[in-house]
Design a protein around this motif. Structure first.
Motif, PDB file in Angstrom:
ATOM      1  N   ILE A 158       0.837  -1.206   0.000  1.00  0.00           N
ATOM      2  CA  ILE A 158       0.000   0.000   0.000  1.00  0.00           C
ATOM      3  C   ILE A 158       0.874   1.259   0.000  1.00  0.00           C
ATOM      4  N   LYS A 159       1.886   1.244   0.893  1.00  0.00           N
ATOM      5  CA  LYS A 159       2.786   2.392   0.997  1.00  0.00           C
ATOM      6  C   LYS A 159       3.468   2.682  -0.352  1.00  0.00           C
ATOM      7  N   VAL A 160       3.885   1.606  -1.001  1.00  0.00           N
ATOM      8  CA  VAL A 160       4.599   1.716  -2.267  1.00  0.00           C
ATOM      9  C   VAL A 160       3.664   2.217  -3.382  1.00  0.00           C
ATOM     10  N   ARG A 161       2.444   1.717  -3.397  1.00  0.00           N
ATOM     11  CA  ARG A 161       1.514   2.091  -4.472  1.00  0.00           C
ATOM     12  C   ARG A 161       1.050   3.546  -4.376  1.00  0.00           C
ATOM     13  N   GLU A 162       1.072   4.077  -3.170  1.00  0.00           N
ATOM     14  CA  GLU A 162       0.755   5.502  -3.001  1.00  0.00           C
ATOM     15  C   GLU A 162       1.741   6.355  -3.788  1.00  0.00           C
ATOM     16  N   ARG A 163       2.949   5.798  -3.982  1.00  0.00           N
ATOM     17  CA  ARG A 163       4.020   6.577  -4.623  1.00  0.00           C
ATOM     18  C   ARG A 163       4.234   6.214  -6.088  1.00  0.00           C
ATOM     19  N   ILE A 164       3.351   5.341  -6.610  1.00  0.00           N
ATOM     20  CA  ILE A 164       3.472   4.925  -8.016  1.00  0.00           C
ATOM     21  C   ILE A 164       2.319   5.492  -8.838  1.00  0.00           C
ATOM     22  N   GLY A 165       2.632   5.926 -10.047  1.00  0.00           N
ATOM     23  CA  GLY A 165       1.583   6.301 -10.991  1.00  0.00           C
ATOM     24  C   GLY A 165       1.665   5.341 -12.163  1.00  0.00           C
ATOM     25  N   MET A 166       0.536   4.746 -12.519  1.00  0.00           N
ATOM     26  CA  MET A 166       0.571   3.703 -13.555  1.00  0.00           C
ATOM     27  C   MET A 166      -0.166   4.164 -14.808  1.00  0.00           C
ATOM     28  N   VAL A 167       0.476   3.982 -15.934  1.00  0.00           N
ATOM     29  CA  VAL A 167      -0.187   4.261 -17.220  1.00  0.00           C
ATOM     30  C   VAL A 167      -0.091   2.994 -18.058  1.00  0.00           C
ATOM     31  N   PHE A 168      -1.239   2.420 -18.370  1.00  0.00           N
ATOM     32  CA  PHE A 168      -1.246   1.170 -19.135  1.00  0.00           C
ATOM     33  C   PHE A 168      -1.291   1.456 -20.639  1.00  0.00           C
ATOM     34  N   ASP A 169      -1.062   0.391 -21.411  1.00  0.00           N
ATOM     35  CA  ASP A 169      -1.027   0.547 -22.868  1.00  0.00           C
ATOM     36  C   ASP A 169      -2.391   0.851 -23.467  1.00  0.00           C
ATOM     37  N   GLU A 170      -3.443   0.413 -22.790  1.00  0.00           N
ATOM     38  CA  GLU A 170      -4.768   0.718 -23.314  1.00  0.00           C
ATOM     39  C   GLU A 170      -5.632   1.279 -22.190  1.00  0.00           C
ATOM     40  N   ASN A 171      -6.799   1.776 -22.580  1.00  0.00           N
ATOM     41  CA  ASN A 171      -7.655   2.402 -21.578  1.00  0.00           C
ATOM     42  C   ASN A 171      -8.192   1.378 -20.570  1.00  0.00           C
ATOM     43  N   HIS A 172      -8.109   1.723 -19.295  1.00  0.00           N
ATOM     44  CA  HIS A 172      -8.662   0.860 -18.259  1.00  0.00           C
ATOM     45  C   HIS A 172      -9.678   1.602 -17.400  1.00  0.00           C
ATOM     46  N   PHE A 173     -10.060   2.784 -17.883  1.00  0.00           N
ATOM     47  CA  PHE A 173     -11.060   3.550 -17.126  1.00  0.00           C
ATOM     48  C   PHE A 173     -12.455   3.136 -17.583  1.00  0.00           C
ATOM     49  N   TYR A 174     -13.444   3.470 -16.737  1.00  0.00           N
ATOM     50  CA  TYR A 174     -14.821   3.092 -17.048  1.00  0.00           C
ATOM     51  C   TYR A 174     -15.326   3.936 -18.216  1.00  0.00           C
ATOM     52  N   GLU A 175     -15.577   3.264 -19.334  1.00  0.00           N
ATOM     53  CA  GLU A 175     -15.894   3.946 -20.591  1.00  0.00           C
ATOM     54  C   GLU A 175     -17.157   4.801 -20.523  1.00  0.00           C
ATOM     55  N   ASP A 176     -18.141   4.351 -19.739  1.00  0.00           N
ATOM     56  CA  ASP A 176     -19.422   5.063 -19.712  1.00  0.00           C
ATOM     57  C   ASP A 176     -19.441   6.247 -18.758  1.00  0.00           C
ATOM     58  N   LEU A 177     -18.357   6.447 -18.025  1.00  0.00           N
ATOM     59  CA  LEU A 177     -18.309   7.571 -17.088  1.00  0.00           C
ATOM     60  C   LEU A 177     -17.547   8.737 -17.707  1.00  0.00           C
ATOM     61  N   THR A 178     -17.820   9.934 -17.197  1.00  0.00           N
ATOM     62  CA  THR A 178     -17.082  11.106 -17.685  1.00  0.00           C
ATOM     63  C   THR A 178     -15.724  11.163 -16.963  1.00  0.00           C
ATOM     64  N   CYS A 179     -14.835  11.996 -17.499  1.00  0.00           N
ATOM     65  CA  CYS A 179     -13.511  12.149 -16.874  1.00  0.00           C
ATOM     66  C   CYS A 179     -13.672  12.574 -15.407  1.00  0.00           C
ATOM     67  N   ALA A 180     -14.594  13.502 -15.180  1.00  0.00           N
ATOM     68  CA  ALA A 180     -14.806  14.001 -13.815  1.00  0.00           C
ATOM     69  C   ALA A 180     -15.275  12.878 -12.887  1.00  0.00           C
ATOM     70  N   GLN A 181     -16.170  12.023 -13.407  1.00  0.00           N
ATOM     71  CA  GLN A 181     -16.672  10.911 -12.573  1.00  0.00           C
ATOM     72  C   GLN A 181     -15.558   9.903 -12.265  1.00  0.00           C
ATOM     73  N   VAL A 182     -14.753   9.606 -13.288  1.00  0.00           N
ATOM     74  CA  VAL A 182     -13.642   8.665 -13.076  1.00  0.00           C
ATOM     75  C   VAL A 182     -12.677   9.236 -12.036  1.00  0.00           C
ATOM     76  N   LYS A 183     -12.377  10.522 -12.202  1.00  0.00           N
ATOM     77  CA  LYS A 183     -11.448  11.180 -11.264  1.00  0.00           C
ATOM     78  C   LYS A 183     -11.987  11.086  -9.834  1.00  0.00           C
TER      79      LYS A 183
END
Lengths: 209, 285
Positions: B72-97
């Motif tokens: 948990i401590k380590v993941r707080e300090r990591i930012g992950m960007v994957f090769d493809e989208n993994h966000f919820y497609e039906d939500l807006t950017c604001a909702q995902v955020k």
């Protein structure tokens, strides 16, 4: 854990809205015990649905890269089953009472204690069985098993009807005080829920994504 | 040198593929490029770092902490960007955020809004309505808004048009201007790394071919061009990989002095690109 619950609810607002309409429609048009059906359905469909949405959006990787333990993700699903059940029951009781009072409900019946207890038992039993399968295999691969489980009650009824002696053998249960019997059944079911949780955590912690 | 990431002797066996004794490290404040052909084990390596795939052996430390013990401590300090989208497609950017921000103690709304503005991303547009480039920029904004110190990116430029790719690379260079931030960036597009990477780790068939500073890599490798007749069995061993054509041979060597000793000035010496280093190493010949 609360954040995971909020996430699951946020991604399923449309399904929840559908459930709201479905509840009202069921009271008005169906001649069934809605007080039992809605809580069970909301617990099962919303839990499985949240896993389905994760898989559809490929979001499992995203969730697993958040500062969370896998065990927390699993436990939050078990907790959400109870919350969806409670929400479904609340919805059914609220709309049921209102529609019965107005007189437009198909079945003019208020919720009973037995409705709550029985539906809770069925929900716990289902969730205990399907959640470990989902955590082991993922949503897509477990769909067939979940479908088979939906068929389980009717299959069980058929099997029991083939063995009339079985019900006679269980007559002694009627001599056990009602409260004690309920307590025993709940204890048994929560034990199963706990064991199911244990296996789900183990399966999920070992899974590769 | 402080290390943001240390991968030590990590192995993972699948039925048909194996990552064997993988070791490399990412120094703090630098960009490490993870290169290799498709199927070399780059994504599996990143997944092992994130514990999405369980390693069989070895250790992985992030900021000096074991990546599982201090997950948990380590993941707080990591930012992950994957090769493809993994966000919820039906939500807006604001909702995902709104959903994701809750999970991070150090989420910074100001930074998030700055990036959204800088990348010209709409708050109220659904994720599925964003272009591929916009989705990638949104993922970067999300990965950077919780003060992540190690940004891990799995093929972030794959499938992007050259303009967006160049923008993404500029963003990465901007990130490491803050010397507390490091980037691990996997790709098979080597030209991207030639532009921005400080260090390179080349993985092939689940093994590390080299892991060193980019300038050292480009300095050590040489392309040697000459007549076929010069290539006997002994000289072949001087090359990492050889390609032959009607005009002669082209070989990649890591030991140019030895080649010079053997072939003297009967051949032409040229500096290879990263792509050529990758191709000759993979194809051997």
């Amino acid at each position: 854990m609360l954040n995971l619950l909020i996430k699951d609810i946020s991604i399923q607002l449309k399904t929840i809205l559908f459930f709201l309409c479905f509840t009202i429609g069921s009271f008005i048009f169906l001649e069934v015990n809605v007080y039992m059906i809605i809580p069970i359905l909301s617990a099962i469909l919303l839990t499985v649905g949240s896993v389905g949405i994760e898989e559809k959006n490929n979001s499992e990787k995203l969730v697993l890269s958040l500062p969370l333990k896998r065990s927390t993700i699993v436990l939050s699903k078990y907790m959400s089953v109870m919350i969806y059940f409670g929400g479904g029951m609340l919805l059914a009781v609220l709309f049921g009472s209102l529609l019965v009072k107005i007189g437009i409900a198909r079945v003019l019946k208020y919720v009973s204690f037995d409705d709550v207890i029985l539906s809770l038992m069925i929900t716990i039993l289902y969730a205990s069985l399907y959640l470990p399968i989902i955590f082991k295999l993922g949503y897509k691969q477990s769909r067939l098993y979940v479908f088979m489980m939906v068929m389980l009650p009717s299959m069980a009824t058929l099997i029991i009807s083939d063995y009339p002696d079985l019900t006679k053998k269980l007559v002694w249960l009627s001599y056990v005080p009602h409260k004690m019997l309920m307590f025993g059944v709940f204890l048994f079911l929560f034990m199963i829920y706990g064991i199911s949780m244990f296996f789900s955590v183990r399966f999920y912690e070992k899974r590769d994504f | 040198m402080t290390l943001a990431l240390e991968v030590n002797h990590v192995s993972k066996a699948y039925q048909d593929f194996m990552i064997e004794d993988l070791s490399f490290s990412v120094p703090k404040g630098y960009i490490m490029g993870l290169i290799g052909p498709n199927g070399a084990g780059k994504s599996t390596t990143i997944k092992m770092i994130l514990n999405l795939v369980k390693k069989d052996r070895g250790s992985i430390k992030i900021f000096g902490f074991d990546h599982i013990e201090h997950e948990i401590k380590v993941r707080e300090r990591i930012g992950m960007v994957f090769d493809e989208n993994h966000f919820y497609e039906d939500l807006t950017c604001a909702q995902v955020k709104k959903i994701i921000a809750r999970f991070y103690k150090n989420w910074d709304e100001r930074i998030y809004h700055n990036y959204m503005k800088q990348f010209q991303l709409p708050h109220d547009k659904k994720v599925k309505e964003l272009s591929k480039g916009m989705k990638m920029k949104f993922a970067i904004a999300m990965a950077l808004s919780h003060h992540a110190e190690l940004i891990i990116m799995d093929e972030p430029t794959a499938g992007l048009d050259p303009i967006v790719r160049s923008e993404v690379l500029d963003i990465l260079q901007e990130i490491v201007l803050d010397e507390n931030k490091s980037v691990l960036f996997s790709t098979h597009i080597t030209t991207d790394l030639e532009k921005i990477a400080d260090y390179l780790t080349f993985i092939h068939d689940g093994q590390v071919v080299f892991s060193e500073a980019k300038d050292d890599v480009l300095e050590h490798y040489w392309l040697v061009k000459g007549d076929d007749s010069l290539l006997d069995q002994d000289r072949r061993h001087l090359f990492v990989g050889i390609r032959k054509s009607d005009y002669g041979f082209v070989g990649l060597t890591r030991d140019v002095e030895q080649v010079r000793g053997s072939l003297k000035n009967s051949v032409i010496y040229e500096k290879p690109s990263l792509e050529e280093i990758m191709i000759y190493t993979v194809k051997k010949g």
